[in-house]
Design a protein around this motif. Structure first.
Motif, PDB file in Angstrom:
ATOM      1  N   UNK A 194       0.842  -1.189   0.000  1.00 27.84           N
ATOM      2  CA  UNK A 194       0.000   0.000   0.000  1.00 27.84           C
ATOM      3  C   UNK A 194       0.878   1.240   0.000  1.00 27.84           C
ATOM      4  N   UNK A 195       0.330   2.295  -0.575  1.00 31.35           N
ATOM      5  CA  UNK A 195       1.005   3.594  -0.583  1.00 31.35           C
ATOM      6  C   UNK A 195      -0.068   4.675  -0.540  1.00 31.35           C
ATOM      7  N   UNK A 196       0.356   5.881  -0.172  1.00 27.18           N
ATOM      8  CA  UNK A 196      -0.593   6.985  -0.128  1.00 27.18           C
ATOM      9  C   UNK A 196      -0.934   7.436  -1.542  1.00 27.18           C
ATOM     10  N   UNK A 197      -2.179   7.835  -1.728  1.00 26.64           N
ATOM     11  CA  UNK A 197      -2.640   8.357  -3.016  1.00 26.64           C
ATOM     12  C   UNK A 197      -2.084   9.766  -3.203  1.00 26.64           C
ATOM     13  N   UNK A 198      -1.615  10.052  -4.410  1.00 23.36           N
ATOM     14  CA  UNK A 198      -1.121  11.402  -4.694  1.00 23.36           C
ATOM     15  C   UNK A 198      -2.274  12.389  -4.823  1.00 23.36           C
ATOM     16  N   UNK A 199      -3.429  11.913  -5.277  1.00 22.49           N
ATOM     17  CA  UNK A 199      -4.565  12.810  -5.459  1.00 22.49           C
ATOM     18  C   UNK A 199      -5.305  13.109  -4.154  1.00 22.49           C
ATOM     19  N   UNK A 200      -5.236  12.182  -3.191  1.00 22.73           N
ATOM     20  CA  UNK A 200      -5.898  12.375  -1.905  1.00 22.73           C
ATOM     21  C   UNK A 200      -5.081  11.639  -0.838  1.00 22.73           C
ATOM     22  N   UNK A 201      -4.281  12.368  -0.102  1.00 20.86           N
ATOM     23  CA  UNK A 201      -3.358  11.768   0.863  1.00 20.86           C
ATOM     24  C   UNK A 201      -4.072  11.042   2.006  1.00 20.86           C
ATOM     25  N   UNK A 202      -5.386  11.228   2.131  1.00 20.55           N
ATOM     26  CA  UNK A 202      -6.138  10.507   3.167  1.00 20.55           C
ATOM     27  C   UNK A 202      -6.379   9.062   2.773  1.00 20.55           C
ATOM     28  N   UNK A 203      -6.223   8.759   1.485  1.00 18.00           N
ATOM     29  CA  UNK A 203      -6.505   7.408   0.988  1.00 18.00           C
ATOM     30  C   UNK A 203      -5.219   6.652   0.710  1.00 18.00           C
ATOM     31  N   UNK A 204      -5.320   5.341   0.784  1.00 20.79           N
ATOM     32  CA  UNK A 204      -4.207   4.462   0.439  1.00 20.79           C
ATOM     33  C   UNK A 204      -4.584   3.689  -0.812  1.00 20.79           C
ATOM     34  N   UNK A 205      -3.589   3.416  -1.637  1.00 22.36           N
ATOM     35  CA  UNK A 205      -3.784   2.636  -2.850  1.00 22.36           C
ATOM     36  C   UNK A 205      -3.110   1.290  -2.639  1.00 22.36           C
ATOM     37  N   UNK A 206      -3.823   0.223  -2.948  1.00 19.67           N
ATOM     38  CA  UNK A 206      -3.335  -1.137  -2.726  1.00 19.67           C
ATOM     39  C   UNK A 206      -2.990  -1.804  -4.053  1.00 19.67           C
ATOM     40  N   UNK A 207      -1.884  -2.556  -4.028  1.00 24.12           N
ATOM     41  CA  UNK A 207      -1.396  -3.263  -5.209  1.00 24.12           C
ATOM     42  C   UNK A 207      -1.030  -4.683  -4.811  1.00 24.12           C
ATOM     43  N   UNK A 208      -1.403  -5.635  -5.648  1.00 23.35           N
ATOM     44  CA  UNK A 208      -1.021  -7.026  -5.433  1.00 23.35           C
ATOM     45  C   UNK A 208       0.412  -7.201  -5.906  1.00 23.35           C
ATOM     46  N   UNK A 209       1.235  -7.875  -5.116  1.00 22.27           N
ATOM     47  CA  UNK A 209       2.653  -8.044  -5.473  1.00 22.27           C
ATOM     48  C   UNK A 209       2.947  -9.390  -6.116  1.00 22.27           C
ATOM     49  N   UNK A 210       1.900 -10.169  -6.390  1.00 21.70           N
ATOM     50  CA  UNK A 210       2.056 -11.444  -7.076  1.00 21.70           C
ATOM     51  C   UNK A 210       1.744 -11.209  -8.542  1.00 21.70           C
ATOM     52  N   UNK A 211       2.679 -11.526  -9.439  1.00 20.78           N
ATOM     53  CA  UNK A 211       2.479 -11.235 -10.846  1.00 20.78           C
ATOM     54  C   UNK A 211       1.768 -12.350 -11.608  1.00 20.78           C
ATOM     55  N   UNK A 212       2.128 -13.570 -11.371  1.00 23.27           N
ATOM     56  CA  UNK A 212       1.630 -14.691 -12.159  1.00 23.27           C
ATOM     57  C   UNK A 212       0.320 -15.217 -11.599  1.00 23.27           C
ATOM     58  N   UNK A 213      -0.693 -15.339 -12.444  1.00 22.72           N
ATOM     59  CA  UNK A 213      -1.975 -15.868 -11.959  1.00 22.72           C
ATOM     60  C   UNK A 213      -1.931 -17.391 -11.911  1.00 22.72           C
ATOM     61  N   UNK A 214      -2.625 -17.939 -10.906  1.00 26.27           N
ATOM     62  CA  UNK A 214      -2.667 -19.403 -10.702  1.00 26.27           C
ATOM     63  C   UNK A 214      -4.081 -19.814 -10.418  1.00 26.27           C
TER      64      UNK A 214
END
Length: 90
Positions: A70-90
């Motif tokens: 997760x990281x802070x949103x640049x457009x709204x610092x009150x929100x966090x943006x989540x990203x999956x760190x697994x690239x390959x689907x199973x």
């Protein structure tokens, strides 16, 4: 395949193995992130049709096993943006 690519594939496999042990809500959040790259908690709730509290629980569990960043949103610092760190689907 280089050694670093092989290591990445091993990490991806371990990541999905860890997700398999989690509750269904966390699995749904992980799959939603897999298809959408990055989302906020409210966007995840909208996409999954889960209550915000359940999404938050799923995200916490996914962060505990190290498959979500997760990281802070640049457009709204009150929100966090989540990203999956697994690239390959199973």
């Amino acid at each position: 395949m280089s050694a670093s690519e092989s290591a990445g594939t091993d990490a991806d496999a371990a990541g999905w193995d860890a997700v398999r042990e989690l509750p269904p809500s966390a699995k749904l959040v992980a799959k939603t992130l897999e298809y959408n790259d990055t989302l906020t908690q409210s966007q995840l709730a909208e996409e999954t049709l889960l209550p915000p509290r359940t999404v938050r629980y799923g995200l916490n569990r996914l962060e505990e096993v190290g498959v979500v960043e997760s990281r802070f949103s640049f457009s709204d610092a009150r929100k966090r943006i989540y990203t999956l760190t697994i690239d390959e689907s199973r």
